[in-house]
Design a protein around this motif. Structure first.
Motif, PDB file in Angstrom:
ATOM      1  N   ASN A  82       0.849  -1.188   0.000  1.00 54.05           N
ATOM      2  CA  ASN A  82       0.000   0.000   0.000  1.00 54.05           C
ATOM      3  C   ASN A  82       0.885   1.239   0.000  1.00 54.05           C
ATOM      4  O   ASN A  82       2.111   1.120  -0.155  1.00 54.05           O
ATOM      5  N   ASP A  83       0.291   2.418   0.164  1.00 49.27           N
ATOM      6  CA  ASP A  83       1.114   3.625   0.311  1.00 49.27           C
ATOM      7  C   ASP A  83       0.790   4.387   1.598  1.00 49.27           C
ATOM      8  O   ASP A  83       1.476   5.351   1.925  1.00 49.27           O
ATOM      9  N   ASP A  84      -0.229   3.970   2.331  1.00 50.06           N
ATOM     10  CA  ASP A  84      -0.605   4.654   3.565  1.00 50.06           C
ATOM     11  C   ASP A  84       0.183   4.164   4.768  1.00 50.06           C
ATOM     12  O   ASP A  84       0.002   4.678   5.870  1.00 50.06           O
ATOM     13  N   GLY A  85       1.041   3.165   4.574  1.00 50.48           N
ATOM     14  CA  GLY A  85       1.847   2.650   5.666  1.00 50.48           C
ATOM     15  C   GLY A  85       1.326   1.336   6.214  1.00 50.48           C
ATOM     16  O   GLY A  85       0.147   1.003   6.066  1.00 50.48           O
ATOM     17  N   TYR A  86       2.221   0.609   6.869  1.00 48.14           N
ATOM     18  CA  TYR A  86       1.873  -0.756   7.282  1.00 48.14           C
ATOM     19  C   TYR A  86       0.844  -0.813   8.410  1.00 48.14           C
ATOM     20  O   TYR A  86       0.267  -1.868   8.681  1.00 48.14           O
ATOM     21  N   LEU A  87       0.590   0.318   9.065  1.00 49.55           N
ATOM     22  CA  LEU A  87      -0.409   0.356  10.134  1.00 49.55           C
ATOM     23  C   LEU A  87      -1.765   0.876   9.664  1.00 49.55           C
ATOM     24  O   LEU A  87      -2.684   1.017  10.461  1.00 49.55           O
ATOM     25  N   ALA A  88      -1.910   1.145   8.383  1.00 49.81           N
ATOM     26  CA  ALA A  88      -3.133   1.753   7.855  1.00 49.81           C
ATOM     27  C   ALA A  88      -4.322   0.793   7.938  1.00 49.81           C
ATOM     28  O   ALA A  88      -4.187  -0.403   7.643  1.00 49.81           O
ATOM     29  N   PRO A  89      -5.493   1.299   8.314  1.00 52.30           N
ATOM     30  CA  PRO A  89      -6.697   0.455   8.345  1.00 52.30           C
ATOM     31  C   PRO A  89      -7.013  -0.180   6.987  1.00 52.30           C
ATOM     32  O   PRO A  89      -7.504  -1.302   6.929  1.00 52.30           O
ATOM     33  N   VAL A 128       2.764  -9.605   3.190  1.00 45.79           N
ATOM     34  CA  VAL A 128       2.571  -8.162   3.228  1.00 45.79           C
ATOM     35  C   VAL A 128       3.922  -7.473   3.358  1.00 45.79           C
ATOM     36  O   VAL A 128       4.696  -7.780   4.269  1.00 45.79           O
ATOM     37  N   ILE A 129       4.212  -6.563   2.447  1.00 44.91           N
ATOM     38  CA  ILE A 129       5.400  -5.718   2.536  1.00 44.91           C
ATOM     39  C   ILE A 129       4.951  -4.302   2.180  1.00 44.91           C
ATOM     40  O   ILE A 129       4.609  -4.015   1.031  1.00 44.91           O
ATOM     41  N   VAL A 132      14.371  -3.712   5.919  1.00 41.68           N
ATOM     42  CA  VAL A 132      13.105  -4.435   5.997  1.00 41.68           C
ATOM     43  C   VAL A 132      12.913  -4.905   7.429  1.00 41.68           C
ATOM     44  O   VAL A 132      13.767  -5.593   7.994  1.00 41.68           O
ATOM     45  N   PHE A 133      11.791  -4.509   8.029  1.00 39.57           N
ATOM     46  CA  PHE A 133      11.475  -4.857   9.406  1.00 39.57           C
ATOM     47  C   PHE A 133      10.263  -5.783   9.438  1.00 39.57           C
ATOM     48  O   PHE A 133       9.487  -5.836   8.480  1.00 39.57           O
ATOM     49  N   THR A 134      10.105  -6.484  10.547  1.00 40.45           N
ATOM     50  CA  THR A 134       8.946  -7.361  10.720  1.00 40.45           C
ATOM     51  C   THR A 134       8.116  -6.870  11.898  1.00 40.45           C
ATOM     52  O   THR A 134       8.636  -6.717  13.019  1.00 40.45           O
ATOM     53  N   ALA A 135       6.837  -6.622  11.654  1.00 35.50           N
ATOM     54  CA  ALA A 135       5.927  -6.164  12.697  1.00 35.50           C
ATOM     55  C   ALA A 135       5.485  -7.333  13.571  1.00 35.50           C
ATOM     56  O   ALA A 135       5.721  -8.502  13.248  1.00 35.50           O
ATOM     57  N   ALA A 136       4.810  -7.006  14.659  1.00 39.63           N
ATOM     58  CA  ALA A 136       4.372  -8.037  15.599  1.00 39.63           C
ATOM     59  C   ALA A 136       3.433  -9.047  14.953  1.00 39.63           C
ATOM     60  O   ALA A 136       3.398 -10.214  15.345  1.00 39.63           O
ATOM     61  N   ASN A 137       2.667  -8.588  13.939  1.00 37.61           N
ATOM     62  CA  ASN A 137       1.719  -9.498  13.281  1.00 37.61           C
ATOM     63  C   ASN A 137       2.346 -10.283  12.139  1.00 37.61           C
ATOM     64  O   ASN A 137       1.645 -11.000  11.428  1.00 37.61           O
TER      65      ASN A 137
END
Length: 250
Positions: free
Chosen positions: A7-14, A31-32, A53-58
């Motif tokens: 996406n372009d709104d960021g990895y935390l975007a709804p 998902v990246i 490249v980071f990995t989120a908690a999910n």
């Protein structure tokens, strides 16, 4: 089926979370996405610094770069497989007409298309994430349809979905890009040191929004589906320039 989501709104975007949920059960999902909001970055790649490249908690991965960076890294080494489909979104606001040239959401899908992978960008017409679940239902149904029809030749689609609870029941139209007026004037302010700073002005109103355009479809309560290509050549004008610049017959 292996699906890459960006996406372009960021990895935390709804909108990203909604699109991931919409794809559940359709195949393997990776998902990246960008670390931060990267709206308006178009197809830019970050070449002046290394990317992380980071990995989120999910388990989702995110990149300190642009949407195109995300998909490019995924397809050139981060993933150990080639996805069957790239989907991008769901964007917080429309990507219609000239806006598609600036859109990071469309750019992420375009990057997949440039690598020969079928790709779809999803956007909601209005900002604010209103009726996001309904938009996600539309996205899921369209993804199911393209999968059922076969993912042969690569394609690039930009889908704009009205923010309506009944979005899944709305008619759908294959559209062309409309046009906007030029953007409104820049906004000048002063920073704390009294120096001038500038903000890009708001987008202009629709200039070409007649029947058949994405603007017309969404304004009339339809889901707009626009097939895109990356060939910017002015084929119709080639003979004119051949005559004017080369002295050759038109």
């Amino acid at each position: 089926m292996r699906i890459l989501i960006a996406n372009d709104d960021g990895y935390l975007a709804p909108g990203l979370a909604a699109l991931v949920k919409a794809c559940e059960g359709l195949g393997q999902i990776d998902v990246i996405a960008p670390e931060q909001n990267a709206s308006g970055t178009s197809n830019s790649l970050t070449l002046s610094r290394p990317l992380s490249v980071f990995t989120a908690a999910n388990g989702h991965r995110y990149v300190n770069g642009t949407p195109s960076d995300c998909v490019h890294l995924a397809l050139t080494g981060v993933l150990d497989y080639r996805p069957d489909l790239v989907v991008s979104g769901i964007n917080n606001g429309a990507n219609m007409g000239d806006d598609t040239l600036y859109s990071g959401t469309v750019a992420a899908a375009t990057e997949g298309y440039l690598f020969g992978i079928p790709s779809i960008a999803f956007s909601q017409v209005e900002k604010g994430w209103g009726e996001l679940d309904a938009a996600a239902a539309v996205a899921r149904e369209l993804i199911q349809q393209v999968i059922a029809g076969g993912l042969g030749q690569p394609f690039l689609l930009s889908v704009n979905i009205p923010n309506r609870a009944d979005a899944l029941a709305l008619p759908r139209r294959i559209t062309r890009l409309g046009r906007r007026h030029a953007s409104e004037a820049l906004i000048e302010q002063r920073n704390p040191r009294g120096e001038p700073i500038y903000w890009i002005g708001p987008a202009g109103d629709a200039r070409e929004a007649g029947e058949g355009t994405d603007f017309h479809a969404t304004a009339n309560g339809m889901v707009s589906i626009t097939p895109l290509q990356v060939d910017l050549t002015d084929h119709a004008g080639a003979s004119y320039w051949r005559q004017r610049l080369l002295g050759q017959p038109a």
